[in-house]
Design an enzyme around this catalytic site. Structure first.
Site, short mmCIF file in Angstrom:
data_model
loop_
_atom_site.label_atom_id
_atom_site.label_comp_id
_atom_site.label_asym_id
_atom_site.label_seq_id
_atom_site.Cartn_x
_atom_site.Cartn_y
_atom_site.Cartn_z
N GLU A 195 0.84 -1.19 0.00
CA GLU A 195 0.00 0.00 0.00
C GLU A 195 0.88 1.24 0.00
OE1 GLU A 195 -2.96 1.36 -0.57
OE2 GLU A 195 -3.53 -0.58 0.29
N PHE A 196 0.51 2.26 -0.77
CA PHE A 196 1.31 3.50 -0.77
C PHE A 196 0.50 4.70 -0.32
CE2 PHE A 196 3.28 0.59 -3.78
CZ PHE A 196 4.59 0.58 -3.33
N LYS B 134 1.39 15.48 11.11
CA LYS B 134 1.29 16.42 9.99
C LYS B 134 -0.15 16.93 9.98
CE LYS B 134 0.04 12.91 6.58
NZ LYS B 134 0.31 12.24 5.34
N CYS C 232 4.84 5.37 9.72
CA CYS C 232 5.49 4.63 8.62
C CYS C 232 6.94 5.02 8.35
CB CYS C 232 4.67 4.79 7.36
SG CYS C 232 2.96 4.33 7.62
N GLY D 109 7.48 12.26 10.99
CA GLY D 109 6.91 11.42 12.03
C GLY D 109 5.90 10.48 11.41
#
Ligand code: UGA
Length: 443
Positions: A155-156, A329, A269, A266
């Site tokens: 998965e991206f 984020k 992943c 952060g």
């Protein structure tokens, strides 16, 4: 077509919600609390567009949730999307994957169809072939290729953009263990993305698994690289890391993305996968210094903010410091490995009185910092009476704050913009002391 998605964290839940637009999906998780929450229509994470997709999938009867692995039996595709956290030495902890594979295998033993099992979780190269395949075969008594199919297809998706990334990915990577699995995997993706499939890379399972790690470690390297350049800029009057990133990024060999200097990377992943890839390299007798440096720059980036604020205030102890943004984020409620939490702990260690605001992550911050900080819904309330304000996530709400808001409300108007959301030309005016990452003239 019926699908089962095992593991309802970020990736699993977003994948289940997106696939339910076209297929019948059951989402399975061992966490009964999460399953019953979802059953009641409550979305456990903040993700743009997820809530609407879950609601419509459930309303059409295309999406259900369960703790019961026997529900995998009716599915023609079973996607494994469980977590792969870090061990204390940085190496990957595969226990959730092995647990899921064993439970799926037991159901396979009693299943009449030949489903395709797909590993979506980020796993170290070799996991499909040497860990998941033998487990499924042992538990099911069936052989891979004949009794069931197996494919690695990482998965991206990015948190905050997970739905968009799932519906319109840059690429799909497929690492089947045999020909039949490759055909089944491609057919699923073609049906889902019809009429226009994204580019598909079909390769070995090991390559598919390594493409994922290499991609995340490369993104991490790009960020630490630009943060290193930012440090150089801070010693060089007239330098500005933003301009440098812009000038570099116009070169298509470099590209503009992931060159935003800031407090470091952060999330669940990039840090974890960089550590896991380094540990994997070390286990193979290779030198891990490249990724060690990437992590070292990342680990020390919050300290640089602490030191700059400490210098400007003449000490931290007893000072009221407002942190604007604690999520790792913007557009996320996730505080996992957030640089803002690291910063908060360092400031607390130096005796600061901490105030925190974030549009979505206050609950997460409370879990990490408890009563050691005060929490505010509104940014203006958070900076009221503070000695320093530090922007740690680029939320739109913070961009609306004007220089005069800081001057009017703060005890000593000192603003550290660690995400470069403000234009220094406007914010250096008058009584406001303005600092930012990677600016020679602001250091
Ligand atoms: C990352 C990858 O981008 C996804 O492709 C991947 O699928 C995902 O991990 C995963 O393995 O599941 P994500 O963790 O959601 O996605 O976060 P990113 O958007 O990549 O941001 C990671 C961190 O880097 C954030 O803290 C962000 O603020 C920081 N960052 C990003 C920078 O400091 N500078 C930049 O230029 C870009």
């Amino acid at each position: 077509m019926k699908l089962a998605v095992v593991g309802l964290g970020y990736a699993g839940l977003c994948t289940a919600a997106c696939f339910a637009r076209k297929f019948e999906v059951v989402g399975i998780d061992v966490d009964s609390g999460r399953v019953s929450q979802l059953d009641r229509g409550k979305v456990p994470i903040h993700e743009n567009g997820l809530s609407a997709l879950l609601k419509s999938g459930m309303a059409r009867g295309n999406l259900t949730f369960s703790e019961d692995y026997s529900r995998t039996r009716g599915a023609s595709v079973i996607l494994i999307a469980v977590g792969t956290p870090s061990n204390p030495d940085g190496a990957i902890d595969l226990s959730q994957v092995t647990n899921a594979a064993a439970l799926i295998g037991r159901q396979l033993a009693r299943s009449k169809n030949k489903p395709l099992v797909v590993i979506k979780s980020t796993v170290i190269p070799g996991t499909a072939t040497t860990v998941v395949k033998p487990l499924l075969e042992r538990e099911s008594g069936k052989s891979c290729g004949a009794g069931f199919g197996l494919c690695s297809s990482p998965e991206f998706l990015r948190e905050g953009k997970a739905i968009e990334d799932t519906l319109r990915p840059d690429r799909i990577v497929i690492g089947p263990l045999d020909e039949m699995s490759g055909r089944a995997m491609k057919s699923l993706y073609r049906r889902f993305y019809s009429p226009k499939s994204p580019p598909m890379v079909e390769t070995t399972p090991e390559n598919a698994e390594l493409i994922k790690y290499a991609s995340n470690a490369f993104l991490a390297t790009k960020i630490s690289f630009i943060n290193f350049i930012a440090r150089i800029c801070e010693t060089l009057p007239g330098a500005d890391v933003g301009e440098i990133a812009f000038g570099m990024g116009l070169d298509p060999r470099i590209g503009r993305q992931y060159l935003e200097a800031g407090p470091g990377f952060g999330g669940a992943c990039l840090p974890k996968d960089s550590r896991a890839l380094r540990a994997f390299a070390l286990q193979r007798g290779l030198d891990g210094s490249l990724l060690r440096s990437v992590m070292e720059i990342n680990d020390t980036q919050p300290d640089r903010i602490v030191f700059a604020v400490e210098r400007a205030l003449g000490g931290i102890s007893g000072k009221v410091i407002a942190i604007l943004g604690v999520a790792f984020k913007e557009e996320s409620d996730d505080v996992r490995e957030s640089r803002a939490i690291v910063l908060a702990k360092r400031l607390l260690g130096k005796g600061a009185e901490l105030r925190i605001t974030d549009p979505e992550a206050i609950e997460g911050a409370r879990r990490e910092l408890g009563k050691n900080a005060n929490y505010y819904e509104q940014p203006l309330d958070c900076i009221d009476g503070a000695d320093a304000a530090i922007v740690m996530a680029a939320w739109g709400e913070f961009k609306k704050l004007k220089p005069q808001d800081f001057v009017r409300l703060m005890r000593t108007p000192l603003l550290f913009d660690a995400r470069s959301i403000y234009d220094s030309k406007d914010y250096r005016a008058g009584a406001l002391k303005f600092m930012a990452i990677g600016r020679g003239d602001l250091a």
